[in-house]
Design a protein around this motif. Structure first.
Motif, PDB file in Angstrom:
ATOM      1  N   THR A   1       0.747  -1.057   0.090  1.00  0.00           N
ATOM      2  CA  THR A   1       0.001   0.130  -0.064  1.00  0.00           C
ATOM      3  C   THR A   1       0.868   1.409   0.020  1.00  0.00           C
ATOM      4  O   THR A   1       2.032   1.246   0.447  1.00  0.00           O
ATOM      5  CB  THR A   1      -0.974   0.053   1.437  1.00  0.00           C
ATOM      6  N   ASN A   2       0.227   2.136  -0.601  1.00  0.00           N
ATOM      7  CA  ASN A   2       1.073   3.799  -0.431  1.00  0.00           C
ATOM      8  C   ASN A   2       0.524   4.356   0.731  1.00  0.00           C
ATOM      9  O   ASN A   2       1.074   5.271   0.919  1.00  0.00           O
ATOM     10  CB  ASN A   2       0.681   4.549  -1.856  1.00  0.00           C
ATOM     11  N   TYR A   3      -0.505   3.853   1.200  1.00  0.00           N
ATOM     12  CA  TYR A   3      -1.371   4.961   2.285  1.00  0.00           C
ATOM     13  C   TYR A   3      -1.743   4.226   3.404  1.00  0.00           C
ATOM     14  O   TYR A   3      -1.631   4.934   4.496  1.00  0.00           O
ATOM     15  CB  TYR A   3      -2.853   5.399   1.481  1.00  0.00           C
ATOM     16  N   CYS A   4      -2.283   2.911   3.478  1.00  0.00           N
ATOM     17  CA  CYS A   4      -2.885   2.447   4.577  1.00  0.00           C
ATOM     18  C   CYS A   4      -1.880   2.256   5.533  1.00  0.00           C
ATOM     19  O   CYS A   4      -1.063   1.252   5.494  1.00  0.00           O
ATOM     20  CB  CYS A   4      -3.597   1.186   4.378  1.00  0.00           C
ATOM     21  N   LEU A   5      -1.982   2.404   6.844  1.00  0.00           N
ATOM     22  CA  LEU A   5      -1.048   2.425   7.906  1.00  0.00           C
ATOM     23  C   LEU A   5      -1.307   1.198   8.611  1.00  0.00           C
ATOM     24  O   LEU A   5      -2.394   0.526   8.527  1.00  0.00           O
ATOM     25  CB  LEU A   5      -1.142   3.336   9.164  1.00  0.00           C
ATOM     26  N   PRO A   6      -0.361   0.191   9.242  1.00  0.00           N
ATOM     27  CA  PRO A   6      -0.710  -0.944   9.645  1.00  0.00           C
ATOM     28  C   PRO A   6      -1.502  -0.759  11.160  1.00  0.00           C
ATOM     29  O   PRO A   6      -1.753   0.441  11.527  1.00  0.00           O
ATOM     30  CB  PRO A   6       0.758  -1.240  10.545  1.00  0.00           C
ATOM     31  N   ALA A   7      -2.204  -1.748  11.486  1.00  0.00           N
ATOM     32  CA  ALA A   7      -3.473  -1.820  12.586  1.00  0.00           C
ATOM     33  C   ALA A   7      -2.680  -1.580  13.786  1.00  0.00           C
ATOM     34  O   ALA A   7      -3.234  -0.811  14.850  1.00  0.00           O
ATOM     35  CB  ALA A   7      -3.914  -2.960  12.710  1.00  0.00           C
ATOM     36  N   ASN A   8      -1.327  -1.798  13.944  1.00  0.00           N
ATOM     37  CA  ASN A   8      -0.695  -1.141  15.268  1.00  0.00           C
ATOM     38  C   ASN A   8       0.469  -0.070  14.927  1.00  0.00           C
ATOM     39  O   ASN A   8       1.466  -0.147  15.409  1.00  0.00           O
ATOM     40  CB  ASN A   8       0.353  -2.516  15.954  1.00  0.00           C
ATOM     41  N   ALA A   9      -0.109   1.137  14.266  1.00  0.00           N
ATOM     42  CA  ALA A   9       0.738   2.173  13.862  1.00  0.00           C
ATOM     43  C   ALA A   9       1.344   2.774  14.958  1.00  0.00           C
ATOM     44  O   ALA A   9       0.816   2.856  16.047  1.00  0.00           O
ATOM     45  CB  ALA A   9      -0.158   2.905  12.971  1.00  0.00           C
ATOM     46  N   ASN A  10       2.717   3.050  14.950  1.00  0.00           N
ATOM     47  CA  ASN A  10       3.454   3.398  15.817  1.00  0.00           C
ATOM     48  C   ASN A  10       3.508   4.866  15.717  1.00  0.00           C
ATOM     49  O   ASN A  10       4.334   5.434  14.652  1.00  0.00           O
ATOM     50  CB  ASN A  10       4.860   2.937  15.992  1.00  0.00           C
ATOM     51  N   LEU A  11       2.819   5.856  16.357  1.00  0.00           N
ATOM     52  CA  LEU A  11       2.869   7.373  16.493  1.00  0.00           C
ATOM     53  C   LEU A  11       3.691   7.799  17.497  1.00  0.00           C
ATOM     54  O   LEU A  11       3.432   8.984  17.876  1.00  0.00           O
ATOM     55  CB  LEU A  11       1.379   7.655  16.381  1.00  0.00           C
ATOM     56  N   SER A  12       4.609   7.389  18.109  1.00  0.00           N
ATOM     57  CA  SER A  12       5.596   7.804  19.109  1.00  0.00           C
ATOM     58  C   SER A  12       6.065   9.064  18.647  1.00  0.00           C
ATOM     59  O   SER A  12       6.627   9.836  19.835  1.00  0.00           O
ATOM     60  CB  SER A  12       6.483   6.859  19.679  1.00  0.00           C
ATOM     61  N   ASP A  13       6.599   9.108  17.623  1.00  0.00           N
ATOM     62  CA  ASP A  13       7.032  10.434  17.038  1.00  0.00           C
ATOM     63  C   ASP A  13       6.117  11.728  16.731  1.00  0.00           C
ATOM     64  O   ASP A  13       6.531  12.576  16.059  1.00  0.00           O
ATOM     65  CB  ASP A  13       8.000  10.079  15.978  1.00  0.00           C
ATOM     66  N   TYR A  14       4.786  11.447  17.040  1.00  0.00           N
ATOM     67  CA  TYR A  14       3.846  12.345  16.743  1.00  0.00           C
ATOM     68  C   TYR A  14       3.198  12.802  18.151  1.00  0.00           C
ATOM     69  O   TYR A  14       3.276  12.153  18.997  1.00  0.00           O
ATOM     70  CB  TYR A  14       2.625  11.833  16.013  1.00  0.00           C
ATOM     71  N   LYS A  15       2.861  14.175  18.138  1.00  0.00           N
ATOM     72  CA  LYS A  15       1.982  14.624  19.149  1.00  0.00           C
ATOM     73  C   LYS A  15       0.610  14.993  18.858  1.00  0.00           C
ATOM     74  O   LYS A  15       0.372  15.266  17.654  1.00  0.00           O
ATOM     75  CB  LYS A  15       2.836  15.712  19.775  1.00  0.00           C
TER      76      LYS A  15
ATOM     77  N   ASP B   1       0.385  15.437   8.462  1.00  0.00           N
ATOM     78  CA  ASP B   1      -0.512  15.217   9.734  1.00  0.00           C
ATOM     79  C   ASP B   1      -1.240  14.023   9.548  1.00  0.00           C
ATOM     80  O   ASP B   1      -1.655  13.854   8.389  1.00  0.00           O
ATOM     81  CB  ASP B   1      -1.574  16.435  10.158  1.00  0.00           C
ATOM     82  N   ILE B   2      -1.561  13.489  10.531  1.00  0.00           N
ATOM     83  CA  ILE B   2      -2.215  12.184  10.597  1.00  0.00           C
ATOM     84  C   ILE B   2      -3.449  12.278  11.296  1.00  0.00           C
ATOM     85  O   ILE B   2      -3.362  12.714  12.482  1.00  0.00           O
ATOM     86  CB  ILE B   2      -1.405  10.875  11.179  1.00  0.00           C
ATOM     87  N   ILE B   3      -4.627  12.085  10.681  1.00  0.00           N
ATOM     88  CA  ILE B   3      -5.897  12.024  11.587  1.00  0.00           C
ATOM     89  C   ILE B   3      -6.163  10.525  11.964  1.00  0.00           C
ATOM     90  O   ILE B   3      -6.453  10.042  11.183  1.00  0.00           O
ATOM     91  CB  ILE B   3      -6.881  12.536  10.776  1.00  0.00           C
TER      92      ILE B   3
ATOM     93  N   MET C   1      -2.669  14.425  14.740  1.00  0.00           N
ATOM     94  CA  MET C   1      -1.251  13.864  15.265  1.00  0.00           C
ATOM     95  C   MET C   1      -0.288  14.734  14.362  1.00  0.00           C
ATOM     96  O   MET C   1      -0.315  14.639  13.017  1.00  0.00           O
ATOM     97  CB  MET C   1      -0.904  12.466  15.282  1.00  0.00           C
ATOM     98  N   ARG C   2       0.741  15.179  14.832  1.00  0.00           N
ATOM     99  CA  ARG C   2       1.945  16.066  14.068  1.00  0.00           C
ATOM    100  C   ARG C   2       3.062  15.419  14.536  1.00  0.00           C
ATOM    101  O   ARG C   2       3.286  15.218  15.621  1.00  0.00           O
ATOM    102  CB  ARG C   2       1.776  17.516  14.419  1.00  0.00           C
ATOM    103  N   GLU C   3       3.843  15.059  13.545  1.00  0.00           N
ATOM    104  CA  GLU C   3       5.137  14.527  13.621  1.00  0.00           C
ATOM    105  C   GLU C   3       6.188  15.648  14.400  1.00  0.00           C
ATOM    106  O   GLU C   3       6.248  16.576  14.011  1.00  0.00           O
ATOM    107  CB  GLU C   3       5.827  14.111  12.264  1.00  0.00           C
ATOM    108  N   THR C   4       7.045  15.169  15.219  1.00  0.00           N
ATOM    109  CA  THR C   4       7.915  15.815  16.070  1.00  0.00           C
ATOM    110  C   THR C   4       9.309  15.547  15.847  1.00  0.00           C
ATOM    111  O   THR C   4      10.134  16.306  16.051  1.00  0.00           O
ATOM    112  CB  THR C   4       7.391  16.163  17.433  1.00  0.00           C
ATOM    113  N   ALA C   5       9.492  14.243  15.572  1.00  0.00           N
ATOM    114  CA  ALA C   5      10.684  13.645  15.562  1.00  0.00           C
ATOM    115  C   ALA C   5      11.588  14.507  14.724  1.00  0.00           C
ATOM    116  O   ALA C   5      13.136  14.558  14.604  1.00  0.00           O
ATOM    117  CB  ALA C   5      10.799  12.433  15.263  1.00  0.00           C
TER     118      ALA C   5
END
Length: 529
Positions: free
Chosen positions: A401-415, A451-453, A521-525
């Protein structure tokens, strides 16, 4: 003196007798074992040799003592000899329980364990055996990589950048595809497997690029497009990646993200050493260039140098050249490699790691085979959650996929910069259906590309089709059918800044939604965009 001389003669004669006796016994043993039938079968390391022998043919009773001895004695590896034909192996007659090293192309490569069974002395018999059991199984566990990439996973296409290629435009996404930043982003988001495209340069350096030319790095649309095979790697890897835009011109990644350049494959391998993700290498056939043995030798040595043998899958033109050079890589066949299913499975499994990779339109042609032989099945390419759900339900194990995130998406670098709950949605009830909506305004919320909604909810429904969705009229939807808990991720990338809408509801039935939440969510890393 005389006594010592006679003693020496006696010792020599005694030694000769022992030697003749040994040769005679060995000959008799060889003659008796010519009729012994041998098969080279996969041995699960968690099982003992006794359980492995339970499916042997009628010859088992004739060799029972030999089998029992092997079940209590550790297998011995004959590492000094590599057998290149079944005839060689038959003549050597290794003992039951021995692990032998085979290189019988294209069927058997690597270590195999000898057990009793049915055997015919020719190369084809390494695949076909009369007892009906499959031959040719590596001692190491087949497809052990599946434990680290569980069924139902998404594979990031060309790294990850939220890149959407619709009929009338190419959206900028967040990172240029096929770059180290895109690969890094995919892994940080939680993908366990990432696909990239590779090609070769004039000075025999493997680089990461889809089209093997300068189209993505030209400054102007009227610049001449040059093939990488006619360019030096030092020139290619110093130019910034650009992306084609709606107007037909070129839009450069500049203010929103760090500028990226075409990376060498070696630099990507170096990066992969610090994480446990798997990398898929796809090299397309080129009209202007035929890849040479020397070029594939260089690629094989790179894989070995960075110990990527068991963490690397190969597609397309790479498949045969790399499988002949590197043992243990995951072979991603784009179709069955043989018209006969049993033979196809045996050829695939002889390498230890494998999967089928098919287009979503051809999925139904392979699901029965994949289920019967437990073959991992990867489907390409699907960018909509709703359609991806259908493909998983139809038998796909992985989806590129170009777009679909995994079910266990890791957004630890986002706030989280903003969130909404059930109370923020407006109901629009209709007969037998309902739809609750929430407008997400670009202007009011200051949404940025990248940004990720995140929309998550729990649902219990009776009849009809319950769903959750984020999208806008001119962008791709993040939509999924829901029963129980579900989350979808929408990556903001619409340059025209259309307001988005989050929805949940049910068609043709009734449903009860709880724990509904929308997070922006917005990336901060890498710094805020």
């Amino acid at each position: 003196m005389k006594f010592k001389f006679l003693k020496r003669i006696f010792c020599v004669l005694f030694s000769l007798c022992l030697l003749l006796s040994f040769v005679s016994c060995k000959k008799a043993d060889t003659e008796s074992t010519v009729s012994e039938e041998i098969v080279y079968e996969y041995i699960d390391e968690t099982e003992n040799a006794e359980s492995d022998n339970t499916d042997s043919t009628s010859t088992e009773s004739q060799n029972n003592s030999k089998d029992n001895a092997s079940s209590s004695t550790p297998a011995v590896t004959n590492s000094k000899k590599v057998y290149k034909s079944a005839d060689e192996l038959f003549e050597a007659d290794p003992a039951v329980g021995t692990i032998v090293n085979l290189d019988i192309k294209p069927y058997a490569k690597g270590e195999y364990k000898v057990v009793t069974g049915s055997y015919v002395a020719n190369d084809v018999s390494i695949v076909y055996i009369s007892s009906g059991k499959y031959a040719v199984r590596n001692v190491s566990e087949i497809n052990a990589w599946v434990k680290n990439v569980p069924y139902g996973s998404f594979i990031a296409h060309q790294g990850f950048n939220g890149y959407i290629n619709t009929a009338d435009n190419t959206a900028p996404g967040t990172y240029p595809s096929n770059t180290k930043e895109a690969v890094d982003h995919a892994i940080r988001l939680g993908y366990k497997m990432v696909e990239i495209d590779i090609t070769i340069t004039k000075d025999k350096v493997w680089v990461v690029d889809h089209d093997a030319n300068t189209a993505a790095i030209n400054t102007n649309s009227y610049d001449e497009v040059k093939n990488f095979t006619n360019m030096l790697s030092g020139v290619i890897t110093k130019k910034n990646i650009l992306r084609k835009w709606r107007t037909g011109g070129y839009w450069e990644f500049s203010n929103q993200i760090a500028k990226e350049k075409t990376p060498t494959l070696e630099s990507v391998f170096q990066y992969m050493q610090s994480n446990k993700a798997y990398l898929i290498l796809d090299n397309k056939s080129l009209n202007h260039h035929k890849f040479t043995d020397e070029e594939y030798d260089i690629l094989a040595e790179l894989i070995k140098k960075y110990k990527m043998e068991n963490r690397c899958a190969v597609y397309a033109e790479c498949l045969k050249p790399i499988s002949d050079r590197v043992n243990g890589v995951i072979l991603a066949y784009s179709a069955l490699p043989h018209s006969n299913e049993e033979s196809a499975y045996n050829i695939m499994s002889s390498y230890g790691n494998f999967m089928l990779s098919v287009s979503k339109t051809n999925l139904s042609s392979y699901t029965a085979f994949a289920k019967k032989y437990n073959v991992p099945l990867a489907v390409w390419v699907e960018d909509e959650y709703y359609e991806a759900d259908k493909l998983f339900a139809s038998g796909a194990n992985y989806i590129l996929t170009n777009y679909c995130l995994p079910a266990n998406a890791n957004l630890s670098d986002y706030k989280e910069i903003k969130s909404f709950s059930l109370a923020d949605f407006k109901d629009n009830k209709q007969s037998g259906d309902f739809n609750a909506s929430l407008t997400l305004s670009y202007k009011d919320l200051g949404l940025h590309a990248g940004d990720i909604i995140v929309l998550s909810a729990e649902c219990s429904n009776s009849g009809g089709e319950a769903y959750i969705r984020v999208g806008a009229s001119e962008t791709l939807e993040a939509k999924s059918v829901i029963s129980g808990k579900r989350t979808v991720y929408y990556i903001v990338n619409d340059s025209y800044a259309h307001d988005l809408e989050a929805n949940f509801g049910v068609n043709g039935g009734s449903a009860n939604f709880t724990n509904v939440k929308v997070s922006i969510m917005r990336e901060t890393a890498r710094g805020e965009k």
